[in-house]
Design an enzyme around this catalytic site. Structure first.
Site, PDB file in Angstrom:
ATOM      1  N   ASP A   1       0.837  -1.199   0.000  1.00  0.00           N
ATOM      2  CA  ASP A   1       0.000   0.000   0.000  1.00  0.00           C
ATOM      3  C   ASP A   1       0.867   1.243   0.000  1.00  0.00           C
ATOM      4  O   ASP A   1       1.980   1.247   0.519  1.00  0.00           O
ATOM      5  CB  ASP A   1      -0.905   0.023   1.228  1.00  0.00           C
ATOM      6  CG  ASP A   1      -0.113   0.161   2.527  1.00  0.00           C
ATOM      7  OD1 ASP A   1       0.027   1.287   3.032  1.00  0.00           O
ATOM      8  OD2 ASP A   1       0.391  -0.867   3.024  1.00  0.00           O
TER       9      ASP A   1
ATOM     10  N   GLY B   1       4.538  -0.037   5.634  1.00  0.00           N
ATOM     11  CA  GLY B   1       3.628  -0.349   4.535  1.00  0.00           C
ATOM     12  C   GLY B   1       4.420  -0.690   3.285  1.00  0.00           C
ATOM     13  O   GLY B   1       5.521  -1.236   3.362  1.00  0.00           O
ATOM     14  N   GLU B   2       3.850  -0.398   2.131  1.00  0.00           N
ATOM     15  CA  GLU B   2       4.459  -0.645   0.824  1.00  0.00           C
ATOM     16  C   GLU B   2       4.525  -2.139   0.475  1.00  0.00           C
ATOM     17  O   GLU B   2       4.883  -2.493  -0.641  1.00  0.00           O
ATOM     18  CB  GLU B   2       5.886  -0.087   0.728  1.00  0.00           C
ATOM     19  CG  GLU B   2       6.026   1.385   0.999  1.00  0.00           C
ATOM     20  CD  GLU B   2       7.478   1.854   0.920  1.00  0.00           C
ATOM     21  OE1 GLU B   2       8.372   1.011   0.633  1.00  0.00           O
ATOM     22  OE2 GLU B   2       7.729   3.045   1.154  1.00  0.00           O
ATOM     23  N   GLY B   3       4.246  -3.036   1.429  1.00  0.00           N
ATOM     24  CA  GLY B   3       4.516  -4.448   1.251  1.00  0.00           C
ATOM     25  C   GLY B   3       5.848  -4.841   1.858  1.00  0.00           C
ATOM     26  O   GLY B   3       6.274  -6.004   1.748  1.00  0.00           O
TER      27      GLY B   3
END
Length: 611
Positions: free
Chosen positions: A425, A567-569
């Site tokens: 995300d 976040g971001e994975g």
């Protein structure tokens, strides 16, 4: 322009009501805590009234030293503009006006000219304005004529100000409740009506916070899966000329997506994997959770021993959120688009970790509030999602388009050979809708679930908690309907993630979940496609409190706990080497028979009788 047609990013005029000692002044001060404020103090201390003088002193001590304080008539103050003005409060102002006219024994209406002047000044003021006033409408009838006069005049004043203000809060026992969200409600209603009637959105609707990507429309999608079919999608722009002609987007009447229940990984292969584990050259259970992970992967792949992942794929879903404009994040919304560019150039944390873990990264612009590269915006639903504390995140057409976008992206990746998926995300303010989804579904109090997100300070945390509380109140009627919940209280990016996760499970493809935002989408995806959680593992545990709540809801234990909250994975990708290690041990270790190593049973069998 009327007060209901403002196009500012935040409410221009706010009225804060509350009883005595309710905390109304403290809450009003929080609304402008980070701004240069002109404080209009309407109270004048009376040396003979020690209690009232003490109250004034407490207010002075609480105000930041850099605020400009003006003592006197707010009508005169509003004749001069200032970036932000706080008037506190109208009870003492009205008392002074009645005193000045010696009207305590007079009939109602004597201070009418003063009230008219104040309302006119407020209605015409074009800068940020917060007004604090006592609420007298709780049915307590004063015992004296002067008390009843004050109650009636103040009640009339409050009603007139509420009519010209953009938002109204009622503070009870220190807890603010929004009682007038009329601008947001109107924009949400306009979106819904547009979707239902197939009418294009007007410029006024866009100005109220519903700015969608021009010429994108909802159409039927051809992708089909065992769990159900996608019946809505985002079409490509018709032409570059249409995209720039200023026309609103055309929305067709939405058709609800159906994912259906999902069967779990193959139980027969799972049992075979467990049996193979017992034959490997190690004591039973010696590799701990690695053994269970390997068995799960084997069952997901339908083969034992499992194959090492050949195309692990990270998809970062990017989108902005209207609620970020209201102080819930430590970073401005433009960071979302800037980070999208960073992903594309390979400079973000998820890019670095993915290279190390032998995974590749894709970025999908679902609702970034700005233009992005054409190759990542093919599935874009709109620009930014609605501010969920005061309006729906999406229209019905948009939530269906977002679900379809996520499902289509999953199909594209799996059809291209992806054998492991990770959702990431990127969106400033996205932990706010994520927390709303988790807390609403699990019936958790906001203060228990709210975290610091990107690192907000105490004042930001209070604003975030208030926004989440308001959004949960709006979501309560639809909490049992996952699509309606996404429409009301998530965002296009979270809805797309939910569709992505549900579709991946339907396509029998394993997924590593990331942090709180992705797991919030997973909580809803498991409602959209019951049983989908069997295809997921939790990569890590975020420091956000609501992430633990969501993991408990899904009955998932994280693979790593490193206090990550990026976040971001990134957390899921950090856990990917562990999953690869699990696959390698089950697939590449020798069995006792292959290695010529004796087993514990063999040693027992060889022991002489009577020894």
């Amino acid at each position: 322009m009327s007060h209901t047609a403002q196009t500012t990013d935040r409410p221009l005029r706010t009225l804060v009501l509350g009883g005595a000692r309710s905390g109304k002044s403290a809450y009003a001060e929080q609304l402008v805590a980070s701004e240069a404020v002109r404080y209009v103090a309407t109270a004048v201390a009376d040396p003979a009234d020690a209690d009232f003088a003490e109250r004034i002193a407490a207010h002075r001590a609480r105000r930041p030293a850099d605020w400009t304080v003006v003592e006197g008539d707010p009508v005169a103050a509003l004749a001069e503009p200032a970036p932000a003005t706080l008037i506190d409060d109208l009870g003492t102002w009205l008392t002074g006006r009645i005193d000045a006219r010696a009207a305590w024994e007079s009939p109602r209406g004597i201070v009418g000219p003063d009230v008219d002047a104040l309302v006119t000044a407020v209605a015409g003021y074009s800068q940020r304005l917060i007004i604090v006033s006592p609420e007298v409408g709780f049915g307590v009838i004063p015992a004296t004529a002067s008390g009843r006069l004050f109650r009636d005049e103040l009640g009339t004043l409050n009603q007139r100000l509420a009519d010209v203000c953009d938002e109204v809060f009622l503070v009870v026992a220190g807890q603010p409740v929004r009682v007038k969200p009329d601008r947001a409600s109107a924009s949400a209603a306009a979106l819904t009506d547009a979707a239902t009637t197939n009418a294009p959105l007007t410029a006024a609707t866009s100005a109220a916070g519903a700015d969608l990507t021009a010429t994108q429309a909802v159409s039927a999608a051809g992708a089909t899966a065992a769990a159900g079919s996608v019946a809505a999608a985002v079409s490509e722009p018709a032409s570059s000329a249409a995209a720039g002609d200023g026309a609103g987007p055309v929305l067709t009447k939405p058709v609800r997506i159906s994912f259906g229940p999902v069967s779990g990984p193959d139980p027969i292969v799972w049992a075979a994997a467990e049996e193979r584990q017992a034959q490997l050259t190690k004591p039973a259970g010696a590799l701990g959770r690695l053994e269970k992970l390997a068995n799960w992967v084997s069952a997901c792949q339908g083969v034992c021993p499992p194959k090492q992942f050949e195309r692990a794929r990270v998809v970062v879903f990017a989108g902005d959120h209207g609620v970020a404009r209201h102080g819930v994040s430590a970073y401005p919304s433009e960071v979302t688009a800037q980070m999208v560019a960073n992903f594309l150039h390979g400079g973000a944390a998820v890019n670095v970790l993915a290279r190390l873990a032998d995974a590749s990264v894709r970025v999908a612009d679902i609702a970034v509030d700005g233009d992005t590269a054409p190759e990542i915006s093919r599935h874009k639903v709109r620009r930014s999602s609605g501010s969920i504390d005061r309006e729906d995140a999406l229209s019905e057409a948009e939530v269906q388009a977002a679900l379809a976008a996520g499902a289509t992206i999953a199909d594209e990746e799996i059809d291209s050979g992806a054998d492991l998926l990770i959702a990431g995300d990127m969106g400033i303010g996205n932990t706010t809708p994520a927390t709303v989804l988790i807390a609403a579904v699990t019936d958790t109090e906001p203060v228990v679930a709210v975290g610091r997100g990107t690192g907000v300070d105490d004042a930001g945390w209070i604003r975030k908690t208030a926004a989440i509380r308001d959004a949960m109140w709006r979501a309560r009627p639809v909490v049992k309907d996952p699509v309606a919940l996404l429409r009301t209280a998530s965002g296009a990016d979270l809805a797309a993630m939910a569709g992505f996760l549900a579709r991946a499970a339907a396509r029998r493809t394993p997924v590593i979940l990331d942090g709180v935002v992705v797991t919030a989408a997973a909580v809803v995806a498991d409602q959209l496609a019951p049983g989908a959680r069997a295809w997921w593992v939790a990569g890590h545990r975020s420091s956000e409190p609501s992430h633990t709540i969501a993991l408990k809801r899904l009955d998932l234990e994280p693979l790593v706990e490193m206090n990550m909250r990026l976040g971001e994975g990134s957390g899921a990708v950090a856990a990917l080497p562990l999953l690869r290690a699990a696959v390698a041990t089950l697939g590449e270790m020798a069995t006792f028979a292959e290695a010529g190593v004796s087993t514990a049973d063999a040693a027992t069998d060889a022991e002489p009788a009577g020894a």
